[in-house]
Enzyme design. Structure first.
Site, PDB file in Angstrom:
ATOM      1  N   LYS A   1       0.826  -1.125  -0.102  1.00 49.15           N
ATOM      2  CA  LYS A   1       0.026  -0.040   0.076  1.00 49.15           C
ATOM      3  C   LYS A   1       0.955   1.209   0.131  1.00 49.15           C
ATOM      4  CE  LYS A   1       0.898   1.201   4.471  1.00 49.15           C
ATOM      5  NZ  LYS A   1       1.916   2.302   4.905  1.00 49.15           N
TER       6      LYS A   1
ATOM      7  N   ASP B   1      -1.622  -1.363  10.509  1.00 47.39           N
ATOM      8  CA  ASP B   1      -2.202  -1.219   9.157  1.00 47.39           C
ATOM      9  C   ASP B   1      -2.759  -2.496   8.449  1.00 47.39           C
ATOM     10  OD1 ASP B   1      -0.985   1.126   8.684  1.00 47.39           O
ATOM     11  OD2 ASP B   1       0.940   0.226   7.910  1.00 47.39           O
TER      12      ASP B   1
HETATM   13  O1  C5P Z   1       0.601  -1.293  15.247  1.00 44.25           O
HETATM   14  P1  C5P Z   1       2.114  -1.647  14.808  1.00 44.25           P
HETATM   15  O2  C5P Z   1       2.660  -2.609  15.645  1.00 44.25           O
HETATM   16  O3  C5P Z   1       2.322  -1.641  13.284  1.00 44.25           O
HETATM   17  O4  C5P Z   1       2.856  -0.284  15.053  1.00 44.25           O
HETATM   18  C1  C5P Z   1       4.260  -0.289  15.434  1.00 44.25           C
HETATM   19  C2  C5P Z   1       4.537   1.135  16.255  1.00 44.25           C
HETATM   20  O5  C5P Z   1       4.332   2.152  15.608  1.00 44.25           O
HETATM   21  C3  C5P Z   1       3.950   1.008  17.457  1.00 44.25           C
HETATM   22  O6  C5P Z   1       4.302   0.747  18.588  1.00 44.25           O
HETATM   23  C4  C5P Z   1       3.568   2.579  17.666  1.00 44.25           C
HETATM   24  O7  C5P Z   1       4.917   3.041  18.266  1.00 44.25           O
HETATM   25  C5  C5P Z   1       3.524   3.150  16.540  1.00 44.25           C
HETATM   26  N1  C5P Z   1       2.140   3.693  15.875  1.00 44.25           N
HETATM   27  C6  C5P Z   1       1.771   4.616  16.433  1.00 44.25           C
HETATM   28  N2  C5P Z   1       0.531   5.000  16.103  1.00 44.25           N
HETATM   29  C7  C5P Z   1      -0.002   4.107  15.044  1.00 44.25           C
HETATM   30  C8  C5P Z   1       0.706   3.048  14.545  1.00 44.25           C
HETATM   31  C9  C5P Z   1       1.749   2.713  14.785  1.00 44.25           C
HETATM   32  O8  C5P Z   1       2.288   5.409  17.283  1.00 44.25           O
HETATM   33  N3  C5P Z   1      -1.323   4.536  14.544  1.00 44.25           N
END
Ligand code: C5P
Length: 300
Positions: A14, A144
């Site tokens: 994406k 995501d």
């Molecule tokens: O959800 P995911 O594990 O992909 O996110 C990785 C890191 O990115 C999270 O630990 C957070 O620090 C940051 N993040 C965030 N806000 C989001 C998505 C991700 O702060 N909406």
């Protein structure tokens, strides 16, 4: 013994044509508003019924990839999560990912693989998880993943859990990735230190995407994470300028970077621009329609 059944699922990358960071939340995540477009660069994920859960990844040329920490691999977590939600059934599956999407590149490759695993397992064992359950499992895997379950363009809100499908005619893009990764957690941390929220409304971008009007869409490309990331990685601004010099109508960093997506006037332009920048590839958003994944061998 009966041949084991398997299913092959395409997992498109994406790009974020617009990404606004609204603010940091009490749980450490950030509320977002983003226009997410799937593109014609994809991993191929094969899910096979098996005695044990395993995940193996390969480069497109067939070379095996090193998985430094398999337990943190999103395809593995997705497999475990789906099976965990159907815990009483004693099933297991092996997953093979042929990786074409660069990793830690802002293209959602790991999330795409995870979404493909969830879709594939639901196909493999029909009567799988309900749509609502699948969405909640997806949310637990990564921010995501819910956006990538449906396969189409979406507006993503909250930390990623609120997903609204949107109509999108085809637009053509040039992707330029970089030989260094950016960790998502770092990009958001840098935004905390010095980031701002752009005062742009999504409506104009949504209208342009619906009509497939790249000239109009180019005015609304934006990513609030780009400034903080580009201040640490000067290559990003250089690549934005290269894309614009080569004829892109606009260029924006995707997700937490570092990949930069240049918007082209049409397919020929995208190919021409990509030919002028080493390592660049031309892609369409969304990808051309795919056959729904079929289970083989078919139940007899
Ligand atoms: O959800 P995911 O594990 O992909 O996110 C990785 C890191 O990115 C999270 O630990 C957070 O620090 C940051 N993040 C965030 N806000 C989001 C998505 C991700 O702060 N909406």
């Amino acid at each position: 013994m009966a041949e084991r059944r398997s299913v092959v699922v395409r997992a498109p990358a994406k790009i974020n044509a617009v990404l606004r960071v609204i603010g940091r939340r009490d749980d450490g995540y950030h509320d977002l508003e983003s226009l997410v477009l799937p593109v014609s660069l994809s991993d191929t994920v094969t899910i096979r019924e098996d005695d044990h859960v395993s995940v193996a990844m390969f480069h497109v040329d067939g070379r095996p990839m090193l998985l430094p920490d398999p337990a943190s691999n999103l395809a593995y977590i997705a497999t475990r999560s789906w099976l965990g939600a159907r815990a009483n059934e004693g099933r297991a599956a092996s997953v093979v990912v042929e990786k074409d999407i660069p990793m830690a590149a802002g293209l959602g490759g790991g999330s795409a693989d995870a979404a493909a695993v969830l879709i594939g397992l639901n196909r493999l064992w029909s009567g799988g998880l309900s749509k609502a359950k699948l969405a909640s499992v997806a949310e637990g895997i990564g921010s995501d993943v819910p956006a990538m379950l449906g396969g189409g363009a979406v507006v993503m809100r909250g930390r990623g859990e609120t997903v609204e499908p949107v109509e999108a005619a085809t637009t053509w893009w040039v992707l330029v990735s970089h030989p260094f990764p950016v960790r998502t957690v770092d990009a958001y941390g840098w935004w905390d230190d010095e980031g701002a929220t752009a005062n742009v409304a999504l409506d104009d971008a949504l209208d342009a995407v619906r009509r497939g009007d790249p000239h109009e869409l180019s005015k609304w490309l934006w990513n609030d994470l780009q400034g903080p990331v580009a201040r640490r990685h000067a290559q990003i601004q250089v690549v934005v300028e290269r894309l614009l010099d080569a004829g892109a109508l606009g260029a924006v960093m995707s997700g937490s970077g570092p990949t930069v997506a240049g918007l082209a006037a049409d397919e020929q332009e995208a190919e021409r621009i990509a030919g002028r920048i080493p390592g660049a590839i031309a892609v369409s958003a969304p990808p051309p329609p795919d056959e729904p994944p079929a289970v083989t061998p078919r139940p007899g």
